[in-house]
Design a protein around this motif. Structure first.
Motif, PDB file in Angstrom:
ATOM      1  N   VAL A  15      -7.866 -10.006   1.612  1.00  0.00           N
ATOM      2  CA  VAL A  15      -6.964  -9.004   1.052  1.00  0.00           C
ATOM      3  C   VAL A  15      -6.362  -8.141   2.161  1.00  0.00           C
ATOM      4  N   THR A  16      -5.061  -8.015   2.129  1.00  0.00           N
ATOM      5  CA  THR A  16      -4.371  -7.060   2.997  1.00  0.00           C
ATOM      6  C   THR A  16      -3.766  -5.966   2.126  1.00  0.00           C
ATOM      7  N   ARG A  17      -4.013  -4.726   2.501  1.00  0.00           N
ATOM      8  CA  ARG A  17      -3.299  -3.605   1.869  1.00  0.00           C
ATOM      9  C   ARG A  17      -2.749  -2.751   2.996  1.00  0.00           C
ATOM     10  N   ASN A  18      -1.442  -2.734   3.122  1.00  0.00           N
ATOM     11  CA  ASN A  18      -0.829  -2.097   4.289  1.00  0.00           C
ATOM     12  C   ASN A  18      -0.703  -0.586   4.117  1.00  0.00           C
ATOM     13  N   VAL A  19      -0.364   0.059   5.206  1.00  0.00           N
ATOM     14  CA  VAL A  19      -0.010   1.480   5.194  1.00  0.00           C
ATOM     15  C   VAL A  19       1.404   1.592   5.768  1.00  0.00           C
ATOM     16  N   THR A  20       2.329   2.083   4.954  1.00  0.00           N
ATOM     17  CA  THR A  20       3.728   2.217   5.379  1.00  0.00           C
ATOM     18  C   THR A  20       3.903   3.559   6.080  1.00  0.00           C
TER      19      THR A  20
ATOM     20  N   GLY B  48      15.052   1.841  18.070  1.00  0.00           N
ATOM     21  CA  GLY B  48      15.170   1.975  16.627  1.00  0.00           C
ATOM     22  C   GLY B  48      13.835   1.810  15.945  1.00  0.00           C
ATOM     23  N   ARG B  49      13.924   1.552  14.638  1.00  0.00           N
ATOM     24  CA  ARG B  49      12.704   1.429  13.832  1.00  0.00           C
ATOM     25  C   ARG B  49      12.925   0.363  12.762  1.00  0.00           C
ATOM     26  N   PRO B  50      11.846  -0.147  12.195  1.00  0.00           N
ATOM     27  CA  PRO B  50      11.980  -1.227  11.214  1.00  0.00           C
ATOM     28  C   PRO B  50      12.463  -0.708   9.863  1.00  0.00           C
ATOM     29  N   GLY B  51      13.083  -1.585   9.107  1.00  0.00           N
ATOM     30  CA  GLY B  51      13.379  -1.316   7.695  1.00  0.00           C
ATOM     31  C   GLY B  51      12.127  -1.553   6.851  1.00  0.00           C
ATOM     32  N   TRP B  52      12.103  -0.910   5.690  1.00  0.00           N
ATOM     33  CA  TRP B  52      10.903  -0.921   4.843  1.00  0.00           C
ATOM     34  C   TRP B  52      10.480  -2.346   4.423  1.00  0.00           C
ATOM     35  N   HIS B  53      11.417  -3.110   3.868  1.00  0.00           N
ATOM     36  CA  HIS B  53      11.035  -4.435   3.370  1.00  0.00           C
ATOM     37  C   HIS B  53      10.570  -5.326   4.517  1.00  0.00           C
ATOM     38  N   ALA B  54      11.205  -5.160   5.678  1.00  0.00           N
ATOM     39  CA  ALA B  54      10.837  -5.982   6.835  1.00  0.00           C
ATOM     40  C   ALA B  54       9.436  -5.645   7.331  1.00  0.00           C
ATOM     41  N   GLU B  55       9.055  -4.374   7.213  1.00  0.00           N
ATOM     42  CA  GLU B  55       7.698  -3.986   7.632  1.00  0.00           C
ATOM     43  C   GLU B  55       6.656  -4.774   6.856  1.00  0.00           C
TER      44      GLU B  55
ATOM     45  N   HIS C 299      -7.889  -6.351   5.611  1.00  0.00           N
ATOM     46  CA  HIS C 299      -6.924  -5.952   6.646  1.00  0.00           C
ATOM     47  C   HIS C 299      -6.157  -4.731   6.152  1.00  0.00           C
ATOM     48  N   THR C 300      -6.007  -3.749   7.039  1.00  0.00           N
ATOM     49  CA  THR C 300      -5.217  -2.561   6.704  1.00  0.00           C
ATOM     50  C   THR C 300      -4.170  -2.352   7.799  1.00  0.00           C
ATOM     51  N   PRO C 301      -3.154  -3.203   7.834  1.00  0.00           N
ATOM     52  CA  PRO C 301      -2.150  -3.042   8.890  1.00  0.00           C
ATOM     53  C   PRO C 301      -1.309  -1.786   8.671  1.00  0.00           C
ATOM     54  N   HIS C 302      -0.981  -1.147   9.784  1.00  0.00           N
ATOM     55  CA  HIS C 302      -0.088   0.009   9.770  1.00  0.00           C
ATOM     56  C   HIS C 302       1.262  -0.418  10.342  1.00  0.00           C
ATOM     57  N   ALA C 303       2.326   0.048   9.729  1.00  0.00           N
ATOM     58  CA  ALA C 303       3.659  -0.360  10.176  1.00  0.00           C
ATOM     59  C   ALA C 303       3.869  -0.052  11.655  1.00  0.00           C
TER      60      ALA C 303
ATOM     61  N   GLY D 154       0.805  -1.217   0.000  1.00  0.00           N
ATOM     62  CA  GLY D 154       0.000   0.000   0.000  1.00  0.00           C
ATOM     63  C   GLY D 154       0.835   1.261   0.000  1.00  0.00           C
ATOM     64  N   ILE D 155       0.186   2.340   0.400  1.00  0.00           N
ATOM     65  CA  ILE D 155       0.832   3.648   0.277  1.00  0.00           C
ATOM     66  C   ILE D 155       1.774   3.949   1.438  1.00  0.00           C
ATOM     67  N   THR D 156       2.724   4.810   1.148  1.00  0.00           N
ATOM     68  CA  THR D 156       3.441   5.554   2.177  1.00  0.00           C
ATOM     69  C   THR D 156       2.711   6.893   2.238  1.00  0.00           C
ATOM     70  N   PRO D 157       1.960   7.134   3.317  1.00  0.00           N
ATOM     71  CA  PRO D 157       1.016   8.272   3.289  1.00  0.00           C
ATOM     72  C   PRO D 157       1.681   9.613   3.569  1.00  0.00           C
ATOM     73  N   TYR D 158       2.390  10.119   2.541  1.00  0.00           N
ATOM     74  CA  TYR D 158       3.008  11.438   2.720  1.00  0.00           C
ATOM     75  C   TYR D 158       2.628  12.397   1.617  1.00  0.00           C
ATOM     76  N   ASP D 159       1.794  11.944   0.664  1.00  0.00           N
ATOM     77  CA  ASP D 159       1.442  12.833  -0.436  1.00  0.00           C
ATOM     78  C   ASP D 159       0.104  12.390  -1.030  1.00  0.00           C
ATOM     79  N   VAL D 160      -0.448  13.253  -1.899  1.00  0.00           N
ATOM     80  CA  VAL D 160      -1.747  12.934  -2.515  1.00  0.00           C
ATOM     81  C   VAL D 160      -1.601  11.806  -3.543  1.00  0.00           C
ATOM     82  N   THR D 161      -2.736  11.192  -3.876  1.00  0.00           N
ATOM     83  CA  THR D 161      -2.732  10.029  -4.754  1.00  0.00           C
ATOM     84  C   THR D 161      -2.670  10.450  -6.221  1.00  0.00           C
TER      85      THR D 161
END
Ligand code: ZN
Length: 372
Positions: free
Chosen positions: A63-68, A201-208, A110-114, A29-36
């Motif tokens: 269906v899962t579409r995550n939010v990064t 710390g924080r997770p890496g992108w692919h691992a999320e 499912h809409t999991p958030h990192a 899914g999206i990295t929510p920092y900008d418009v679609t």
């Protein structure tokens, strides 16, 4: 519909994909920092059509579409605007959800958030340390990725260029191999941080995404979907991490990556400054027309956006509605629409039949493609 032939006949990416129910689909899914923009919309509308076609064939979908929402680009943008990263992400996500609703994209199961799955990333990193697929260095846990480019069918130079382009920092000298990537990395002052066995710390992108997929759908997904630019490194690493952690050998049975959208020969991207925003198009065209513009083509092929094509799609949509008003028509025509959609989501062929035969065939196309 005979429930015994559930899922029968789906061909995806050129090969049959037999399914058991429910078919599990993970959409990056999206990295929510900008418009679609239209490039994002193409990915999510195509993933939506894939799941609608699977359900048309009688197989349930999950269906899962995550939010990064833990991402360095998002954090930087939030800092610039003086907003907390999670609040900023939620605002962007609100607009994204509205755009998806305007485009008739069904809400995922499912809409999991990192930021809610950090403990799952820590568990994933811990598991990969045990299997020997990861190592820790100065608070960073690296995934051993030396074999990932070859598994993705890429030569070394191409893979290195793409790793650098997507922020994987192959030049980082602390890595055993340039293709090792962080599962976990230390956070400094302004970045979101959580406690872990390796420090804050924080997770890496692919691992999320690997962790969110494992947590929401289990060890193997039937389809891993996203934009074409996610094939490497993101999907390749996400899959390699999940497969190494589960020992299943395989994470995604099939990749589904929608073709890149270009404008005047350049890929539509924020960095290029050539974004066509979906909400701008929706100011002058119905959502179904924008949806048809995205769908009336082969899903995997790159394509060029031309402003005049929006009106063309609107006209074609009207023709389709007129065709649907005709008398029922033959069951062979209905089967032809169904077969076209099951054969690698061949929308142009399905629409040609729907327009020519009308009636039930047109109604099946409109319904399955959600062009109402
Ligand atoms: Zn992802």
């Amino acid at each position: 519909m005979d429930s015994f032939d559930a899922g029968a006949g789906l061909v995806l990416a050129g090969r049959p994909l037999p399914l058991t129910s429910p078919a599990r689909v993970y959409v990056c899914g999206i990295t929510p920092y900008d418009v679609t923009h239209l490039g994002h919309a193409a990915t999510f509308v195509w993933a939506d059509v894939l799941t609608r076609v699977i359900r048309m064939a009688g197989t349930a979908t999950e269906v899962t579409r995550n939010v990064t929402d833990v991402d360095d680009v998002l954090t930087r943008t939030a800092v610039e605007r003086d907003v907390a990263y999670d609040e900023f992400g939620l605002r962007q996500e609100f607009w994204f959800d509205r755009t998806m609703a305007d485009l008739q994209v069904r809400a995922p199961d499912h809409t999991p958030h990192a930021r809610h799955h950090v403990r799952h990333v820590i568990a994933l990193a811990g598991a990969l340390l045990v299997t020997g697929d990861a190592y820790e260095r100065d608070g960073t846990v690296y995934f051993r990725g030396a074999r990932v480019p070859a598994a993705a069918g890429l030569d070394r130079d191409t893979a290195l260029a793409r790793s650098a382009e997507y922020g994987d920092e192959p030049d980082d000298p602390r890595r055993d191999d340039p293709f090792d990537v962080p599962l976990w990395k230390p956070s400094d002052g302004g970045q979101p941080a959580w406690p872990s066995p390796w420090g804050r710390g924080r997770p890496g992108w692919h691992a999320e995404c690997a962790a969110m997929a494992l947590a929401s759908l289990g060890g193997v997904v039937d389809v891993l979907a996203g934009g074409a630019d996610l094939e490497f490194p993101h999907h390749a690493y996400q899959s390699a991490m999940a497969a190494a952690a589960t020992g299943a050998g395989l994470f995604a049975r099939r990749g589904f990556r929608a073709g890149v959208v270009s404008v005047d020969g350049a890929k539509m991207a924020k960095s290029t400054g050539n974004l066509v925003l979906v909400q701008d198009l929706l100011g002058s065209a119905p959502g179904a027309a924008v949806r048809l513009l995205l769908l009336d083509r082969p899903w995997s092929q790159p394509w060029e956006y031309r402003p005049e094509d929006v009106a063309t799609a609107g006209g074609r949509l009207e023709e389709l509605y007129v065709a649907a008003g005709r008398k029922p028509g033959s069951s062979a025509a209905v089967d032809a629409v169904r077969d076209a959609l099951l054969t690698d989501l061949d929308v142009p062929t399905a629409l040609a039949t729907a327009l020519e035969e009308g009636g039930d065939a047109a109604r099946l196309a409109i319904g399955t493609l959600a062009l109402q």
